[in-house]
Design an enzyme around this catalytic site. Structure first.
Site, PDB file in Angstrom:
ATOM      1  N   HIS A 111       0.825  -1.211   0.000  1.00 28.57           N
ATOM      2  CA  HIS A 111       0.000   0.000   0.000  1.00 28.57           C
ATOM      3  C   HIS A 111       0.859   1.261   0.000  1.00 28.57           C
ATOM      4  O   HIS A 111       2.033   1.260   0.401  1.00 28.57           O
ATOM      5  CB  HIS A 111      -0.942  -0.004   1.202  1.00 28.57           C
ATOM      6  CG  HIS A 111      -0.241   0.104   2.530  1.00 28.57           C
ATOM      7  ND1 HIS A 111       0.311   1.280   3.007  1.00 28.57           N
ATOM      8  CD2 HIS A 111      -0.004  -0.823   3.484  1.00 28.57           C
ATOM      9  CE1 HIS A 111       0.854   1.081   4.186  1.00 28.57           C
ATOM     10  NE2 HIS A 111       0.687  -0.187   4.497  1.00 28.57           N
ATOM     11  N   GLU A 128      -1.942  -6.999   7.964  1.00 33.38           N
ATOM     12  CA  GLU A 128      -0.582  -6.796   8.437  1.00 33.38           C
ATOM     13  C   GLU A 128      -0.343  -7.568   9.727  1.00 33.38           C
ATOM     14  O   GLU A 128      -1.274  -7.974  10.427  1.00 33.38           O
ATOM     15  CB  GLU A 128      -0.327  -5.298   8.654  1.00 33.38           C
ATOM     16  CG  GLU A 128       1.061  -4.915   9.160  1.00 33.38           C
ATOM     17  CD  GLU A 128       2.210  -5.354   8.256  1.00 33.38           C
ATOM     18  OE1 GLU A 128       2.348  -6.575   8.024  1.00 33.38           O
ATOM     19  OE2 GLU A 128       2.983  -4.475   7.805  1.00 33.38           O
TER      20      GLU A 128
END
Length: 210
Positions: A19, A88
């Site tokens: 990202h 994550e």
């Protein structure tokens, strides 16, 4: 004595997209499950990354459900399926802290790959637990590679561990694989061996002046 015939490797490529920049990634704060947006520069990075993907024929795209990954996928021109296994690393009690802050608190040269995290508002994860999640994603991705390319949109530490799983290496090797915000990496099979084609290729977008 003749050898057994080998199964042809998948022909597609596995494309990893981290990202774009967030306020926390810019300042080095560990951002696990905290759901924060991209910065304006992060959106530029995501859009520019999309220009690096135009030659691929994606038959499967998966993304972490957190907004920084979903927005990156959207700006890069992807319409992914959301997969919790691409979340994550859960940093537990170290969520939101920088490495310098954690080391000052502990009094030694802590790293997440070697020393792990304590529980906090979330339980935290070991590197082996992150690798277990990543292995499920890799298994699904490799199965699709025979039909074309696969895109995985996610986060720095999780994608680094995922790369080690694909490469059939020990997950702590991820500490040696730097991965910048908005970068594109490409994994594939060289004959039967998993290999890195491109790693940490960043779109050409200048960072804002501070």
């Amino acid at each position: 004595m003749s050898s057994q015939p080998r199964t042809p490797p998948p022909g597609g490529r596995l494309v990893l997209l981290r990202h774009g920049e967030t306020e926390w990634s810019r300042s080095g704060r560990h951002t696990g499950r905290t759901d924060i947006p991209l910065t304006a520069h992060g959106e530029q990075l995501a859009t520019a990354a999309g220009a690096l993907l135009t030659s691929y024929r994606f038959v499967l795209a998966l993304s972490s459900p957190l907004q920084r990954a979903r927005r990156t996928a959207q700006l890069a021109g992807l319409s992914p399926e959301l997969d919790d296994d691409l979340l994550e690393w859960d940093y537990g009690g170290f969520e939101g802290l920088t490495t310098a802050q954690i080391r000052a608190e502990l009094g030694y040269d802590w790293t997440v790959f070697e020393d792990g995290v304590p529980p906090g508002q979330t339980p935290g994860e070991t590197v082996e637990e992150v690798a277990a999640r990543a292995s499920r994603v890799v298994k699904r991705a490799v199965a699709a590679l025979s039909n074309g390319d696969v895109a995985l949109v996610g986060h720095g530490h999780c994608l680094r561990v995922l790369a080690t799983v694909f490469l059939r290496q020990e997950p702590r090797m991820g500490a040696q694989l730097l991965l910048d915000a908005g970068s594109v990496s490409v994994l594939e099979f060289e004959r039967e061996a998993p290999a890195i084609r491109v790693w940490n290729h960043g779109p050409a977008v200048s960072a804002p002046h501070s």
